[in-house]
Design an enzyme around this catalytic site. Structure first.
Site, PDB file in Angstrom:
ATOM      1  N   LEU A  33       0.816  -1.226   0.000  1.00 17.63           N
ATOM      2  CA  LEU A  33       0.000   0.000   0.000  1.00 17.63           C
ATOM      3  C   LEU A  33       0.846   1.271   0.000  1.00 17.63           C
ATOM      4  CD1 LEU A  33      -2.983  -0.991   2.366  1.00 17.63           C
ATOM      5  CD2 LEU A  33      -2.824  -1.177  -0.125  1.00 17.63           C
ATOM      6  N   ALA A  70       6.238  -1.938  -7.874  1.00 18.10           N
ATOM      7  CA  ALA A  70       7.484  -1.245  -8.218  1.00 18.10           C
ATOM      8  C   ALA A  70       7.365   0.215  -7.845  1.00 18.10           C
ATOM      9  CB  ALA A  70       7.757  -1.359  -9.720  1.00 18.10           C
ATOM     10  N   TYR A 136      14.860   4.582 -13.295  1.00 12.58           N
ATOM     11  CA  TYR A 136      13.629   3.779 -13.342  1.00 12.58           C
ATOM     12  C   TYR A 136      13.688   2.792 -14.518  1.00 12.58           C
ATOM     13  CZ  TYR A 136       8.834   2.646 -14.706  1.00 12.58           C
ATOM     14  OH  TYR A 136       7.705   1.975 -15.112  1.00 12.58           O
TER      15      TYR A 136
HETATM   16  N1  LIG Z   1       1.032   3.356 -15.491  1.00 10.53           N
HETATM   17  C1  LIG Z   1       1.795   3.278 -16.580  1.00 10.53           C
HETATM   18  O1  LIG Z   1       1.542   3.984 -17.588  1.00 10.53           O
HETATM   19  C2  LIG Z   1       2.957   2.331 -16.627  1.00 10.53           C
HETATM   20  C3  LIG Z   1       3.776   2.313 -17.781  1.00 10.53           C
HETATM   21  C4  LIG Z   1       4.837   1.418 -17.844  1.00 10.53           C
HETATM   22  C5  LIG Z   1       5.072   0.528 -16.797  1.00 10.53           C
HETATM   23  N2  LIG Z   1       4.286   0.572 -15.671  1.00 10.53           N
HETATM   24  C6  LIG Z   1       4.569  -0.365 -14.585  1.00 10.53           C
HETATM   25  O2  LIG Z   1       3.362  -1.026 -14.242  1.00 10.53           O
HETATM   26  C7  LIG Z   1       3.343  -1.353 -12.856  1.00 10.53           C
HETATM   27  C8  LIG Z   1       2.068  -0.856 -12.219  1.00 10.53           C
HETATM   28  O3  LIG Z   1       1.973   0.556 -12.420  1.00 10.53           O
HETATM   29  P1  LIG Z   1       0.766   1.389 -11.804  1.00 10.53           P
HETATM   30  O4  LIG Z   1       0.622   2.607 -12.644  1.00 10.53           O
HETATM   31  O5  LIG Z   1      -0.395   0.492 -11.576  1.00 10.53           O
HETATM   32  O6  LIG Z   1       1.406   1.830 -10.411  1.00 10.53           O
HETATM   33  P2  LIG Z   1       0.740   1.895  -8.953  1.00 10.53           P
HETATM   34  O7  LIG Z   1       1.673   2.739  -8.129  1.00 10.53           O
HETATM   35  O8  LIG Z   1      -0.686   2.296  -9.032  1.00 10.53           O
HETATM   36  O9  LIG Z   1       0.807   0.387  -8.471  1.00 10.53           O
HETATM   37  C9  LIG Z   1       1.935  -0.200  -7.900  1.00 10.53           C
HETATM   38  C10 LIG Z   1       1.464  -0.981  -6.690  1.00 10.53           C
HETATM   39  O10 LIG Z   1       2.590  -1.687  -6.139  1.00 10.53           O
HETATM   40  C11 LIG Z   1       2.592  -1.511  -4.731  1.00 10.53           C
HETATM   41  N3  LIG Z   1       3.991  -1.648  -4.313  1.00 10.53           N
HETATM   42  C12 LIG Z   1       5.034  -0.848  -4.637  1.00 10.53           C
HETATM   43  N4  LIG Z   1       6.181  -1.326  -4.112  1.00 10.53           N
HETATM   44  C13 LIG Z   1       5.844  -2.464  -3.450  1.00 10.53           C
HETATM   45  C14 LIG Z   1       6.580  -3.432  -2.723  1.00 10.53           C
HETATM   46  N5  LIG Z   1       7.916  -3.312  -2.567  1.00 10.53           N
HETATM   47  N6  LIG Z   1       5.922  -4.480  -2.181  1.00 10.53           N
HETATM   48  C15 LIG Z   1       4.573  -4.618  -2.342  1.00 10.53           C
HETATM   49  N7  LIG Z   1       3.825  -3.738  -3.025  1.00 10.53           N
HETATM   50  C16 LIG Z   1       4.449  -2.673  -3.577  1.00 10.53           C
HETATM   51  C17 LIG Z   1       1.991  -0.144  -4.491  1.00 10.53           C
HETATM   52  O11 LIG Z   1       1.433   0.018  -3.206  1.00 10.53           O
HETATM   53  C18 LIG Z   1       0.926  -0.092  -5.581  1.00 10.53           C
HETATM   54  O12 LIG Z   1      -0.303  -0.615  -5.130  1.00 10.53           O
HETATM   55  C19 LIG Z   1       4.622  -0.762 -12.270  1.00 10.53           C
HETATM   56  O13 LIG Z   1       5.586  -1.774 -12.201  1.00 10.53           O
HETATM   57  C20 LIG Z   1       5.026   0.283 -13.303  1.00 10.53           C
HETATM   58  O14 LIG Z   1       6.418   0.508 -13.307  1.00 10.53           O
HETATM   59  C21 LIG Z   1       3.241   1.457 -15.575  1.00 10.53           C
END
Ligand SMILES: NC(=O)c1ccc[n+]([C@@H]2O[C@H](COP(=O)([O-])OP(=O)(O)OC[C@H]3O[C@@H](n4cnc5c(N)ncnc54)[C@H](O)[C@@H]3O)[C@@H](O)[C@H]2O)c1
Length: 319
Positions: A33, A70, A136
């Site tokens: 979270l 992440a 990143y």
């Molecule tokens: N949103 C985009 O456009 C996009 C684009 C490319 C890649 N990504 C990748 O997709 C993934 C999800 O992105 P998102 O936009 O849903 O992000 P987000 O921040 O909404 O979701 C990430 C979730 O991971 C949880 N989290 C983070 N570190 C953690 C840990 N060490 N242990 C347990 N939980 C952890 C956070 O609480 C969160 O709920 C990420 O890996 C991000 O790098 C996203």
């Protein structure tokens, strides 16, 4: 199947977890979270509040892991690279070790367009050079490299999905809506819509002198529902000892100015924009070729129109 979704309380992980539950899988969400929301975990999924380095207890009996957890703020990664290497690479290596110990042999990983850095041509193919311009992207590329090694050495079945700009909202079969709710929001569409909701006065346009038709950056926007669907196909495609990498985008680029004008049309608000300096490391154009995933897995975007992506994001917002 019994599936573990790390980061399943986040934006994309929540949508994928919802689609997995709808498809009849037994889903456990593991999330600390740090940026997520407990109410983004779909009903029907078990929720474990923990970090990815504590996954050992929940892994036994799991068939596959979807790894979304992440840190993903580009600017923060430039200021605090150690945090990104520790969380994204160190955390994932710990998760992979726990998976090996528990005999879990399948993983679908959230990689990113940021692994390519400043591309030489468009659309970007998976075989193009990977030269990330920030920690990143570098940390995500390092995980991709580790997955290739784990597949070769230990027979891991891995798929990396390199997302381009994910946007829009998802409404599940039970009527629940899953939307973008980042506390620190760096993505264009939610920031523009926040102006339409009168939560902010204006939106920044970072650079108007790029070598693009209107001078603003061009990006490939993919609907979160389409993106999520690709994860279910990737699960089926996982094959022992193989690491596959697929781009996920629509193959069409829209400039910041074009996105702004669609947002104005959809919301009926004026949405003032303020021109600012370019952000260091922002490529002029990022557009995916998703031909490989279309060819191999039969994935096809169903909501590729930028208008539909914006309209779904707008409809999901509280007003
Ligand atoms: N949103 C985009 O456009 C996009 C684009 C490319 C890649 N990504 C990748 O997709 C993934 C999800 O992105 P998102 O936009 O849903 O992000 P987000 O921040 O909404 O979701 C990430 C979730 O991971 C949880 N989290 C983070 N570190 C953690 C840990 N060490 N242990 C347990 N939980 C952890 C956070 O609480 C969160 O709920 C990420 O890996 C991000 O790098 C996203």
């Amino acid at each position: 199947m019994k599936l573990l979704v790390t980061g399943g309380a986040g934006y994309i992980g929540g949508v994928v977890a919802a689609q997995l539950v709808e498809a009849g899988h037994e889903v456990t969400v593991l999330d600390d979270l740090s940026t997520g929301h407990a109410d983004a975990v779909p009903p029907g999924a078990r929720f474990v509040e923990a970090t990815i380095t504590e996954a050992a207890d929940v892994l036994p009996g799991t068939d596959a892991v979807f790894h979304f957890a992440a840190k993903s703020l580009v600017g923060e990664s430039v200021e605090r690279p150690g945090l990104y290497w520790a969380h994204n690479l160190g955390g994932t290596l710990a998760l992979l070790d726990s998976m090996r110990a528990a005999g879990v042999g399948r993983i679908v990983f959230s990689s990113t367009a940021a692994t390519y850095g400043e591309p030489e041509r468009h659309p970007i193919l998976e075989t193009d050079p990977t030269r990330p311009t920030n920690p990143y992207g570098a940390s995500k590329l390092a995980v991709d490299t580790a997955l290739t090694a784990f597949a070769r050495l230990y027979g891991l079945a891995a798929v990396s999905l390199r997302y381009f700009n994910v946007a829009g909202a998802y409404t599940a079969a039970d009527g629940r809506t899953y939307r973008e709710r980042h506390t620190v929001e760096t993505h264009l569409i939610p920031n523009v819509l926040a102006v339409a909701r009168r939560l902010r006065e204006s939106v920044g346009v970072f650079g108007t002198d790029y070598p693009t038709p209107d001078g603003t950056c061009v990006r490939d926007y993919i609907h979160v529902a389409d993106l999520a669907r690709a994860h279910l196909l990737a699960l089926d495609a996982c094959s022992e000892g193989e690491h596959r990498i697929y781009n996920l985008g629509n193959g069409t680029g829209f400039s910041v100015t074009e996105v702004l004008s669609v947002c104005r049309e959809v919301t009926g608000h004026e949405i003032p924009a303020v021109v600012r300096e370019r952000r260091p490391g922002d490529p002029a154009v990022l557009v995916a070729s998703s031909e490989k995933i279309q060819r191999d897995l039969g994935w096809k975007p169903e909501r590729a129109s930028i208008r539909e992506i914006v309209a779904d994001a707008w409809a999901a917002l509280p007003r």
